[in-house]
Design an enzyme around this catalytic site. Structure first.
Site, PDB file in Angstrom:
ATOM      1  N   ILE A   1      62.823  -8.461  19.626  1.00 46.77           N
ATOM      2  CA  ILE A   1      63.524  -9.152  18.534  1.00 46.77           C
ATOM      3  C   ILE A   1      64.505  -8.221  17.815  1.00 46.77           C
ATOM      4  CG2 ILE A   1      61.856  -8.740  16.653  1.00 46.77           C
ATOM      5  CD1 ILE A   1      62.223 -11.728  15.905  1.00 46.77           C
TER       6      ILE A   1
ATOM      7  N   GLY B   1      50.973 -14.258  19.501  1.00 44.19           N
ATOM      8  CA  GLY B   1      50.383 -13.838  18.235  1.00 44.19           C
ATOM      9  C   GLY B   1      49.388 -14.873  17.728  1.00 44.19           C
TER      10      GLY B   1
ATOM     11  N   THR C   1      53.412  -7.180  11.541  1.00 41.88           N
ATOM     12  CA  THR C   1      52.521  -7.762  10.522  1.00 41.88           C
ATOM     13  C   THR C   1      51.467  -6.803   9.956  1.00 41.88           C
ATOM     14  OG1 THR C   1      51.142  -8.639  12.306  1.00 41.88           O
ATOM     15  CG2 THR C   1      52.772 -10.123  11.374  1.00 41.88           C
TER      16      THR C   1
ATOM     17  N   TYR D   1      56.164  -4.170   3.494  1.00 47.68           N
ATOM     18  CA  TYR D   1      56.074  -5.398   4.299  1.00 47.68           C
ATOM     19  C   TYR D   1      56.770  -6.551   3.561  1.00 47.68           C
ATOM     20  CZ  TYR D   1      53.875  -9.589   6.339  1.00 47.68           C
ATOM     21  OH  TYR D   1      53.650 -10.829   6.904  1.00 47.68           O
TER      22      TYR D   1
END
Ligand SMILES: NC(=O)c1ccc[n+]([C@@H]2O[C@H](COP(=O)([O-])OP(=O)(O)OC[C@H]3O[C@@H](n4cnc5c(N)ncnc54)[C@H](OP(=O)(O)O)[C@@H]3O)[C@@H](O)[C@H]2O)c1
Length: 280
Positions: free
Chosen positions: A36, A10, A61, A124
């Protein structure tokens, strides 16, 4: 130190590996190596890593994408952190994790401190806050770093989008009613290294110094790129039509970092100038 970086491909993960790799024994894993959201993947990977420190830079993200994929967003940003924290605790490994300015609602007028109340206004931010809560519940050996408005060489970001749109259309409209602190991933990585090497623990805010709106940020990008002929106008967030609302003011105070390490972050304009020179 033996360090395992999750999400090493990333934007931030790549710079962390580059920076820490100069001094430490660093390995990286990303989505093609493990998921994950899988507790067993995290247990196996971390359990067999022999790491002293795990850095979790893996996350979902896409802020607007989180509104339409709440399940995926919470799986990665909340359950994923729980999986990593449990695996680290089982092996006695320190966990370094990243969160965001979007855990705050943006109603404050002065920089947010580490212990200010969180009250996210989008999915988020809510998922990242849940991740923070899991981390604090599960671990007593963690470093939780909140940062904001990241840009760097190894990921899609605001600076790249502004340059691309300016080159393509010569005309930009940019929101002028959200204030924050742009942060260069290279500067953030260097500061994270200092915190890890100093064996600091707990919550820290880390951003470049100074504040601006996205519009003011875009003006500087154009200036440093010598794109003086581009027409640019400030607009309101409501005119943009994003599905995720953003906090109006999400500046983070980095005073705790300065007190703990006797270092300060660079002003965002200086960091941006460096970055623009490096991508020419
Ligand atoms: N970007 C910002 O402006 C910003 C601001 C504040 C805080 N942060 C936080 O800073 C951290 C790093 O952000 P970043 O912008 O560097 O993120 P990024 O560029 O999106 O990198 C995240 C990495 O995690 C991987 N990943 C996603 N889902 C995964 C999964 N289920 N299992 C394993 N790996 C997975 C991604 O792979 P794919 O690319 O294949 O999905 C990617 O390589 C994150 O915690 C983020 O929330 C970012």
């Amino acid at each position: 130190m033996k360090i395992l970086v999750l999400g090493y491909k990333g934007m931030l993960g790549t710079d962390l590996v580059n920076d820490l790799g100069g001094t430490h024994d660093v390995a990286g894993k990303d989505i093609e190596d493990f998921d994950i959201t899988s507790a067993s993947d995290c247990r196996d990977l971390i359990g067999q890593s022999g790491a002293d420190v795990v850095i979790n830079a893996a996350a979902y993200t896409n802020v607007d994408g989180c509104e339409t994929n709440k399940t995926g967003c919470f799986s990665a940003n909340a359950d994923g952190v729980k999986n990593v924290a449990l695996a680290c605790r089982a092996s006695g490994i320190k966990l370094v994790h990243f969160s965001t300015d979007y855990v705050f609602d943006g109603t404050k007028n002065d920089p947010y401190m580490e212990d200010d109340a969180c009250s996210p206004i989008n999915t988020y931010g809510s998922s990242k806050l849940k991740g923070e809560e899991y981390l604090k519940e599960i671990s007593d050996n963690y470093l939780l770093i909140r940062t904001s408005w990241l840009y760097g060489k190894h990921g899609k970001n605001f600076v790249g989008s502004i340059v691309e749109r300016a080159e393509k259309t010569g005309k930009l409209e940019v929101v002028d009613d959200q204030t924050g602190s742009p942060t260069y991933t290279v500067d953030l990585s260097a500061a994270v290294k200092v915190l890890i090497e100093g064996d600091h623990r707990g919550v820290f805010h880390l951003t470049n110094r100074g504040t601006c709106t996205w519009y003011q940020f875009a003006l500087k990008i154009l200036e440093y790129r010598d794109m003086r002929n581009v027409s640019i106008a400030p607009i309101q967030s409501t005119q943009l039509g994003n599905c995720a609302p953003r906090p109006e003011y999400s500046v983070l105070s980095c005073r705790k970092f300065a007190d703990a390490t006797h270092r300060t972050m660079r002003f965002w304009q200086i960091a941006l100038k460096d970055y623009m020179a490096s991508i020419r």
